[in-house]
Enzyme design. Structure first.
Site, PDB file in Angstrom:
ATOM      1  N   TRP A   1       0.825  -1.228   0.000  1.00 31.88           N
ATOM      2  CA  TRP A   1       0.000   0.000   0.000  1.00 31.88           C
ATOM      3  C   TRP A   1       0.858   1.277   0.000  1.00 31.88           C
ATOM      4  CZ3 TRP A   1      -1.961   3.205   4.462  1.00 31.88           C
ATOM      5  CH2 TRP A   1      -2.939   4.117   4.045  1.00 31.88           C
TER       6      TRP A   1
ATOM      7  N   GLN B   1       5.174   5.382  -4.594  1.00 28.39           N
ATOM      8  CA  GLN B   1       6.433   5.933  -4.086  1.00 28.39           C
ATOM      9  C   GLN B   1       7.653   5.236  -4.686  1.00 28.39           C
ATOM     10  OE1 GLN B   1       5.335   5.441   0.134  1.00 28.39           O
ATOM     11  NE2 GLN B   1       6.597   7.231   0.506  1.00 28.39           N
TER      12      GLN B   1
ATOM     13  N   ASP C   1       1.178  -9.063   0.792  1.00 25.16           N
ATOM     14  CA  ASP C   1      -0.195  -8.560   0.711  1.00 25.16           C
ATOM     15  C   ASP C   1      -0.319  -7.455  -0.343  1.00 25.16           C
ATOM     16  OD1 ASP C   1      -2.949  -8.316   1.844  1.00 25.16           O
ATOM     17  OD2 ASP C   1      -2.265  -6.286   2.291  1.00 25.16           O
TER      18      ASP C   1
ATOM     19  N   TYR D   1      -4.684  -0.857  -5.078  1.00 27.50           N
ATOM     20  CA  TYR D   1      -3.432  -0.161  -4.754  1.00 27.50           C
ATOM     21  C   TYR D   1      -2.788   0.387  -6.028  1.00 27.50           C
ATOM     22  CZ  TYR D   1      -3.600  -2.237  -0.016  1.00 27.50           C
ATOM     23  OH  TYR D   1      -3.967  -2.608   1.250  1.00 27.50           O
TER      24      TYR D   1
ATOM     25  N   SER E   1      -0.838  -1.419   9.095  1.00 35.45           N
ATOM     26  CA  SER E   1      -0.340  -0.156   9.663  1.00 35.45           C
ATOM     27  C   SER E   1       0.155  -0.309  11.103  1.00 35.45           C
ATOM     28  CB  SER E   1      -1.396   0.956   9.568  1.00 35.45           C
ATOM     29  OG  SER E   1      -1.520   1.399   8.235  1.00 35.45           O
TER      30      SER E   1
ATOM     31  N   ALA F   1       1.295   2.910  12.366  1.00 33.89           N
ATOM     32  CA  ALA F   1       0.389   4.052  12.133  1.00 33.89           C
ATOM     33  C   ALA F   1       0.944   4.929  11.009  1.00 33.89           C
ATOM     34  CB  ALA F   1       0.160   4.854  13.409  1.00 33.89           C
TER      35      ALA F   1
ATOM     36  N   ARG G   1       5.393   9.548   3.839  1.00 31.11           N
ATOM     37  CA  ARG G   1       4.040   9.246   3.352  1.00 31.11           C
ATOM     38  C   ARG G   1       3.082  10.413   3.523  1.00 31.11           C
ATOM     39  NH1 ARG G   1       1.024   3.811   5.271  1.00 31.11           N
ATOM     40  NH2 ARG G   1       2.672   2.945   3.963  1.00 31.11           N
TER      41      ARG G   1
ATOM     42  N   GLN H   1      14.584   0.708   6.080  1.00 29.74           N
ATOM     43  CA  GLN H   1      13.406   0.662   6.965  1.00 29.74           C
ATOM     44  C   GLN H   1      12.984  -0.784   7.204  1.00 29.74           C
ATOM     45  OE1 GLN H   1      10.347   2.818   4.919  1.00 29.74           O
ATOM     46  NE2 GLN H   1      11.130   4.839   5.476  1.00 29.74           N
TER      47      GLN H   1
ATOM     48  N   ASN I   1      12.841  -2.874  10.626  1.00 26.78           N
ATOM     49  CA  ASN I   1      11.567  -3.376  11.145  1.00 26.78           C
ATOM     50  C   ASN I   1      11.596  -4.889  11.375  1.00 26.78           C
ATOM     51  OD1 ASN I   1      10.913  -0.729  10.806  1.00 26.78           O
ATOM     52  ND2 ASN I   1       9.461  -1.049   9.135  1.00 26.78           N
TER      53      ASN I   1
HETATM   54  P1  NDP Z   1       3.070   0.997   8.540  1.00 28.58           P
HETATM   55  O1  NDP Z   1       2.130   1.615   9.504  1.00 28.58           O
HETATM   56  O2  NDP Z   1       4.189   0.206   9.103  1.00 28.58           O
HETATM   57  O3  NDP Z   1       3.643   2.176   7.614  1.00 28.58           O
HETATM   58  C1  NDP Z   1       4.667   1.914   6.691  1.00 28.58           C
HETATM   59  C2  NDP Z   1       5.322   3.230   6.277  1.00 28.58           C
HETATM   60  O4  NDP Z   1       5.943   3.851   7.396  1.00 28.58           O
HETATM   61  C3  NDP Z   1       6.422   2.988   5.271  1.00 28.58           C
HETATM   62  O5  NDP Z   1       5.952   2.884   3.954  1.00 28.58           O
HETATM   63  C4  NDP Z   1       7.314   4.193   5.502  1.00 28.58           C
HETATM   64  O6  NDP Z   1       6.703   5.320   4.888  1.00 28.58           O
HETATM   65  C5  NDP Z   1       7.236   4.343   7.021  1.00 28.58           C
HETATM   66  N1  NDP Z   1       8.240   3.518   7.718  1.00 28.58           N
HETATM   67  C6  NDP Z   1       8.251   2.150   7.835  1.00 28.58           C
HETATM   68  N2  NDP Z   1       9.289   1.743   8.581  1.00 28.58           N
HETATM   69  C7  NDP Z   1       9.951   2.856   8.956  1.00 28.58           C
HETATM   70  C8  NDP Z   1      11.100   3.072   9.736  1.00 28.58           C
HETATM   71  N3  NDP Z   1      11.765   2.048  10.291  1.00 28.58           N
HETATM   72  N4  NDP Z   1      11.517   4.350   9.937  1.00 28.58           N
HETATM   73  C9  NDP Z   1      10.853   5.394   9.392  1.00 28.58           C
HETATM   74  N5  NDP Z   1       9.748   5.263   8.621  1.00 28.58           N
HETATM   75  C10 NDP Z   1       9.280   3.990   8.412  1.00 28.58           C
HETATM   76  O7  NDP Z   1       2.325   0.008   7.535  1.00 28.58           O
HETATM   77  P2  NDP Z   1       1.369   0.334   6.279  1.00 28.58           P
HETATM   78  O8  NDP Z   1       0.425   1.415   6.587  1.00 28.58           O
HETATM   79  O9  NDP Z   1       2.241   0.480   5.081  1.00 28.58           O
HETATM   80  O10 NDP Z   1       0.558  -1.023   6.187  1.00 28.58           O
HETATM   81  C11 NDP Z   1       1.235  -2.247   5.893  1.00 28.58           C
HETATM   82  C12 NDP Z   1       0.441  -3.033   4.880  1.00 28.58           C
HETATM   83  O11 NDP Z   1      -0.848  -3.328   5.390  1.00 28.58           O
HETATM   84  C13 NDP Z   1       0.156  -2.330   3.543  1.00 28.58           C
HETATM   85  O12 NDP Z   1       1.238  -2.361   2.658  1.00 28.58           O
HETATM   86  C14 NDP Z   1      -1.004  -3.142   3.036  1.00 28.58           C
HETATM   87  O13 NDP Z   1      -0.548  -4.366   2.472  1.00 28.58           O
HETATM   88  C15 NDP Z   1      -1.781  -3.423   4.317  1.00 28.58           C
HETATM   89  N6  NDP Z   1      -2.878  -2.451   4.498  1.00 28.58           N
HETATM   90  C16 NDP Z   1      -4.174  -2.907   4.457  1.00 28.58           C
HETATM   91  C17 NDP Z   1      -5.240  -2.071   4.605  1.00 28.58           C
HETATM   92  C18 NDP Z   1      -6.638  -2.609   4.577  1.00 28.58           C
HETATM   93  O14 NDP Z   1      -7.592  -1.836   4.472  1.00 28.58           O
HETATM   94  N7  NDP Z   1      -6.823  -3.907   4.653  1.00 28.58           N
HETATM   95  C19 NDP Z   1      -5.051  -0.607   4.783  1.00 28.58           C
HETATM   96  C20 NDP Z   1      -3.664  -0.233   4.857  1.00 28.58           C
HETATM   97  C21 NDP Z   1      -2.634  -1.126   4.721  1.00 28.58           C
HETATM   98  P3  NDP Z   1       7.511   6.608   4.350  1.00 28.58           P
HETATM   99  O15 NDP Z   1       8.954   6.225   4.159  1.00 28.58           O
HETATM  100  O16 NDP Z   1       6.848   6.979   3.086  1.00 28.58           O
HETATM  101  O17 NDP Z   1       7.327   7.677   5.381  1.00 28.58           O
END
Ligand code: NDP
Length: 323
Positions: free
Chosen positions: A21, A27, A49, A54, A210, A213, A230, A292, A296
């Site tokens: 996502w 991105q 996933d 997406y 998430s 978050a 993001r 990242q 993680n």
């Molecule tokens: P997170 O809450 O973990 O957010 C991930 C984002 O946070 C990254 O893309 C990056 O964004 C930032 N990030 C991650 N790790 C780090 C780090 N170590 N240090 C700094 N920034 C970090 O998870 P997502 O919101 O991406 O959700 C995960 C998955 O869940 C999605 O890919 C999707 O498959 C699923 N999902 C499902 C949904 C549903 O409705 N069923 C809705 C949403 C997600 P950046 O670098 O851009 O700041």
């Protein structure tokens, strides 16, 4: 990496998984997607996933091309996609779980992913307009047609999930096996509150999204919004009001010393905290950079450090445990 069963189903998924996502097709491009998937798989991740919606279908295209290039045996990974939002504006083409939409959505999705079947289809949201019986039958038929192996729900109410289970049992159809819910230190109500009975009595699976978050729990927003993050992406400005709340940022700052004490980054502490929940099958990670993701994945080493005493200290900061 440890593996957990998806609820009552026999299939096992890695307790940390990886999703597409915002990142895939928006991105990040093909090369970075492959590097991220390679990093995840190398660490033992076997669950990936995605969703039809997406990046308007591009996330599936990129993941499909990456799977082809990486050349992993089909038996070595579990792949999910989701349907509901749709890709077109027409009637029966969006915001529905009716038989017509579901039956027509799967083949283009498989084509984008370059796969014969997906392991798991999620109903991306509940559809109050379509009779539940129609959706349960349609999902069953997709499985019987060999286009998917299992199906699940995402952000459904406990009532809707139990109703779907009962309909499936009544007609001897494939039951939904797992929820996919929003869950992290700040969003706990459904998973720890509403679904408690669902887990206890139906052993329903739960994979969560998430965990950071949207990055907030990594601490990256403590001093403003980084330009490449993001929350600064076009189309994701809504995160600034709905997720990046000052009271949450204050709690992230309060938790930071505890993370340091444990030898963890804030992101690792937040992910390890999710992993302590025994009702979860998998925590779906997101990442826009390999660094990242590597960080993680290191959360696995932090989970054993979260003793009852440490969990109490975290609870003392969060103050949001559902009753
Ligand atoms: P997170 O809450 O973990 O957010 C991930 C984002 O946070 C990254 O893309 C990056 O964004 C930032 N990030 C991650 N790790 C780090 C780090 N170590 N240090 C700094 N920034 C970090 O998870 P997502 O919101 O991406 O959700 C995960 C998955 O869940 C999605 O890919 C999707 O498959 C699923 N999902 C499902 C949904 C549903 O409705 N069923 C809705 C949403 C997600 P950046 O670098 O851009 O700041």
């Amino acid at each position: 990496m440890k593996y957990r069963r998806l609820g009552q189903a026999g299939v096992q998924v890695s307790e940390l998984s990886f999703g597409a996502w915002v990142t895939f097709g928006q991105q990040i491009g093909q090369d970075m997607a492959e590097r991220l998937m390679h990093t995840a798989f190398d660490a033992g991740v076997n669950f990936f996933d995605n969703a039809e919606s997406y990046a308007g279908g591009n996330a599936e295209i990129i993941m499909g091309a990456a799977l082809k290039k990486l050349g992993w045996p089909r038996s070595s990974y579990v792949l999910s996609t989701k349907f509901y939002w749709g890709l077109a504006e027409g009637i029966n083409q969006k915001n529905t779980l009716n038989r017509k939409y579901l039956t027509q959505a799967i083949d283009p999705s498989l084509k984008r992913l370059q796969l014969d079947y997906v392991d798991l289809i999620f109903a991306h949201r509940a559809d109050p307009e379509t009779p539940l019986e129609e959706t349960v039958w349609a999902m069953h038929n997709l499985i019987e047609a060999g286009k998917a192996l299992y199906w699940g729900t995402s952000e459904w109410s406990a009532y809707e999930i139990v109703s779907a289970i009962y309909i499936a049992e009544k007609h001897h159809l494939h039951k939904p096996i797992t929820e996919q819910s929003h869950y992290n230190m700040f969003t706990r109500e459904h998973v720890e509150g509403e679904y408690a009975r669902l887990f206890r009595e139906h052993h329903y699976g739960e994979v969560i999204w998430s965990p950071l978050a949207s990055g907030l729990l990594s601490g990256k927003y403590n001093n403003g919004i980084p330009a490449d993050s993001r929350a600064a992406q076009p189309g994701y400005e809504w995160l600034q009001n709905s997720v990046l709340k000052p009271e949450r940022i204050a709690k992230v700052k309060q938790l930071a010393p505890l993370a340091r004490e444990l030898g963890a980054s804030m992101a690792q502490l937040a992910i390890a905290w999710c992993l302590k929940n025994p009702d979860l099958s998998s925590v779906i990670l997101g990442a826009s950079h390999v660094e990242q993701l590597t960080e993680n994945l290191g959360a696995l080493e932090i989970t054993p450090k979260l003793t009852p005493e440490v969990m109490e200290r975290i609870e003392g900061v969060l103050q949001n445990k559902p009753r």
